[in-house]
Design a protein around this motif. Structure first.
Motif, PDB file in Angstrom:
ATOM      1  N   MET A  11       1.289  -1.128   0.108  1.00 15.06           N
ATOM      2  CA  MET A  11       0.241  -0.099  -0.390  1.00 15.06           C
ATOM      3  C   MET A  11       0.797   1.305  -0.313  1.00 15.06           C
ATOM      4  SD  MET A  11      -3.455   1.570   2.234  1.00 15.06           S
ATOM      5  CE  MET A  11      -4.330  -0.568   1.546  1.00 15.06           C
ATOM      6  N   ASP A  12       0.402   2.448  -1.049  1.00 19.28           N
ATOM      7  CA  ASP A  12       1.264   3.346  -1.044  1.00 19.28           C
ATOM      8  C   ASP A  12       0.248   4.296  -0.415  1.00 19.28           C
ATOM      9  OD1 ASP A  12      -0.121   3.735  -3.382  1.00 19.28           O
ATOM     10  OD2 ASP A  12       1.325   3.248  -4.595  1.00 19.28           O
ATOM     11  N   GLU A  13       0.723   5.984  -0.978  1.00 22.63           N
ATOM     12  CA  GLU A  13       0.378   7.153  -0.489  1.00 22.63           C
ATOM     13  C   GLU A  13      -1.167   7.004  -1.258  1.00 22.63           C
ATOM     14  OE1 GLU A  13       0.876   9.145   2.120  1.00 22.63           O
ATOM     15  OE2 GLU A  13       2.232   7.384   2.722  1.00 22.63           O
ATOM     16  N   VAL A  14      -0.504   6.579  -2.710  1.00 24.27           N
ATOM     17  CA  VAL A  14      -1.723   7.135  -3.308  1.00 24.27           C
ATOM     18  C   VAL A  14      -3.268   6.458  -2.809  1.00 24.27           C
ATOM     19  CG1 VAL A  14      -2.674   6.525  -5.926  1.00 24.27           C
ATOM     20  CG2 VAL A  14      -0.701   7.096  -5.815  1.00 24.27           C
ATOM     21  N   ARG A  31      -3.410   5.355  -0.261  1.00 24.90           N
ATOM     22  CA  ARG A  31      -3.915   5.541   1.351  1.00 24.90           C
ATOM     23  C   ARG A  31      -5.072   6.929   1.078  1.00 24.90           C
ATOM     24  NH1 ARG A  31       1.132   3.428   1.946  1.00 24.90           N
ATOM     25  NH2 ARG A  31       1.153   2.759   4.533  1.00 24.90           N
ATOM     26  N   ALA A  32      -4.051   7.960  -0.259  1.00 18.89           N
ATOM     27  CA  ALA A  32      -6.020   9.051  -0.755  1.00 18.89           C
ATOM     28  C   ALA A  32      -6.588   8.701  -1.098  1.00 18.89           C
ATOM     29  CB  ALA A  32      -3.999   9.575  -1.453  1.00 18.89           C
ATOM     30  N   ILE A  33      -7.132   7.539  -1.642  1.00 17.77           N
ATOM     31  CA  ILE A  33      -8.028   6.271  -2.246  1.00 17.77           C
ATOM     32  C   ILE A  33      -8.740   6.852  -1.642  1.00 17.77           C
ATOM     33  CG2 ILE A  33      -9.086   4.927  -3.595  1.00 17.77           C
ATOM     34  CD1 ILE A  33      -6.638   4.970  -5.523  1.00 17.77           C
ATOM     35  N   LEU A  34      -8.203   5.541  -0.091  1.00 19.18           N
ATOM     36  CA  LEU A  34      -9.070   5.629   0.964  1.00 19.18           C
ATOM     37  C   LEU A  34      -9.517   6.731   1.650  1.00 19.18           C
ATOM     38  CD1 LEU A  34      -6.581   1.955   1.881  1.00 19.18           C
ATOM     39  CD2 LEU A  34      -9.238   2.249   1.265  1.00 19.18           C
ATOM     40  N   ARG A  49      -9.547  13.718  -7.343  1.00 17.64           N
ATOM     41  CA  ARG A  49      -9.202  13.627  -6.751  1.00 17.64           C
ATOM     42  C   ARG A  49      -7.442  13.449  -6.441  1.00 17.64           C
ATOM     43  NH1 ARG A  49     -13.711  14.863  -1.583  1.00 17.64           N
ATOM     44  NH2 ARG A  49     -15.113  15.909  -3.683  1.00 17.64           N
ATOM     45  N   VAL A  50      -7.385  12.099  -6.542  1.00 22.27           N
ATOM     46  CA  VAL A  50      -5.852  11.532  -5.815  1.00 22.27           C
ATOM     47  C   VAL A  50      -5.078  11.763  -7.476  1.00 22.27           C
ATOM     48  CG1 VAL A  50      -6.970   9.496  -4.322  1.00 22.27           C
ATOM     49  CG2 VAL A  50      -6.634   9.270  -6.685  1.00 22.27           C
ATOM     50  N   GLY A  51      -5.105  12.136  -7.973  1.00 29.13           N
ATOM     51  CA  GLY A  51      -4.088  12.438  -8.959  1.00 29.13           C
ATOM     52  C   GLY A  51      -3.653  11.336  -9.652  1.00 29.13           C
ATOM     53  N   LEU A  52      -4.804  10.500 -10.633  1.00 28.86           N
ATOM     54  CA  LEU A  52      -4.677   9.454 -11.628  1.00 28.86           C
ATOM     55  C   LEU A  52      -6.000   9.631 -12.292  1.00 28.86           C
ATOM     56  CD1 LEU A  52      -4.535   6.333  -9.051  1.00 28.86           C
ATOM     57  CD2 LEU A  52      -2.604   7.175 -10.209  1.00 28.86           C
ATOM     58  N   SER A  53      -5.264   9.083 -13.861  1.00 31.14           N
ATOM     59  CA  SER A  53      -6.395   8.816 -14.769  1.00 31.14           C
ATOM     60  C   SER A  53      -7.549   7.493 -14.391  1.00 31.14           C
ATOM     61  CB  SER A  53      -5.526   8.526 -15.776  1.00 31.14           C
ATOM     62  OG  SER A  53      -5.486   6.534 -16.257  1.00 31.14           O
ATOM     63  N   PRO A  54      -8.376   7.497 -14.769  1.00 30.77           N
ATOM     64  CA  PRO A  54      -9.913   6.488 -14.251  1.00 30.77           C
ATOM     65  C   PRO A  54      -9.476   4.951 -14.356  1.00 30.77           C
ATOM     66  CG  PRO A  54     -11.191   8.436 -15.355  1.00 30.77           C
ATOM     67  CD  PRO A  54      -9.394   8.293 -14.999  1.00 30.77           C
ATOM     68  N   SER A  55      -8.947   4.923 -15.097  1.00 31.97           N
ATOM     69  CA  SER A  55      -7.916   3.345 -15.472  1.00 31.97           C
ATOM     70  C   SER A  55      -7.546   2.325 -14.683  1.00 31.97           C
ATOM     71  CB  SER A  55      -8.016   2.880 -16.782  1.00 31.97           C
ATOM     72  OG  SER A  55      -9.077   2.852 -17.658  1.00 31.97           O
ATOM     73  N   ARG A  87      -6.654  -0.522  -9.307  1.00 26.95           N
ATOM     74  CA  ARG A  87      -6.415   0.006  -7.727  1.00 26.95           C
ATOM     75  C   ARG A  87      -7.488  -0.217  -6.330  1.00 26.95           C
ATOM     76  NH1 ARG A  87      -0.838   2.803  -5.691  1.00 26.95           N
ATOM     77  NH2 ARG A  87      -0.161   3.985  -7.724  1.00 26.95           N
ATOM     78  N   VAL A  88      -8.813   0.597  -6.784  1.00 29.58           N
ATOM     79  CA  VAL A  88     -10.587  -0.025  -5.594  1.00 29.58           C
ATOM     80  C   VAL A  88     -10.337  -0.903  -5.390  1.00 29.58           C
ATOM     81  CG1 VAL A  88     -12.497   0.884  -5.788  1.00 29.58           C
ATOM     82  CG2 VAL A  88     -10.510   2.820  -5.960  1.00 29.58           C
TER      83      VAL A  88
END
Length: 154
Positions: free
Chosen positions: A1-4, A6-9, A26-32, A37-38
């Motif tokens: 588990m990384d910072e991204v 944790r941000a998603i959670l 909100r977490v700075g990723l593209s949707p895919s 990750r989710v």
């Protein structure tokens, strides 16, 4: 588990119904990659589910009481009997086996004080193995998103 992750959670804990596109932004990723990750966290059991937060007062459960319960004995049979009984009571919305002065801490939600008195006398105190119950009536509940007059954070 990384910072991204944790941000998603953190976002999902506050906004469980957020769209994947908004979550990704909100977490700075593209949707895919965000959805991937989710799904990985769901499959790994990190995310156990999603819930609706219901206003207890609107559904007739406007009084919240925390009840500390002490058992008479702590034999396995007594513990199992108490736990089996307490988990069947719909007024008990959370039950924690704890250390300290009590064996269990219950979160109970009922309509009002007379309803709690009835619940206490006729259901809670009659559960197997109960020695004592100490009740704490909630006057106000604060949370991270609680705001005061004019939207000021408390």
């Amino acid at each position: 588990m990384d910072e991204v992750d944790r941000a998603i959670l953190a976002v999902l804990e506050q906004h469980g119904r957020i769209s994947n596109a908004e979550l990704a932004a909100r977490v700075g990723l593209s949707p895919s990659p965000c959805l991937r990750r989710v799904r990985q966290m769901e499959e790994a059991g990190v995310i156990r589910g999603y819930r609706a937060l219901v206003d207890p007062a609107v559904v007739g459960r406007g009084l919240r009481v925390f009840a500390g319960v002490r058992l008479i004995r702590h034999t396995r049979a007594d513990v199992v009997a108490f736990e089996r009984g307490v988990t069947r009571l719909p007024e008990v919305v959370a039950c924690h086996h704890i250390t300290g002065n009590f064996d269990y801490l219950l979160q109970v939600e009922v309509a009002d004080l007379p309803a709690y008195e009835d619940f206490h006398a006729n259901q809670l105190a009659t559960l197997p193995g109960v020695a004592t119950v100490t009740s704490y009536v909630t006057m106000k509940t604060l949370s991270a998103d609680t705001t005061g007059p004019g939207g000021q954070a408390l």
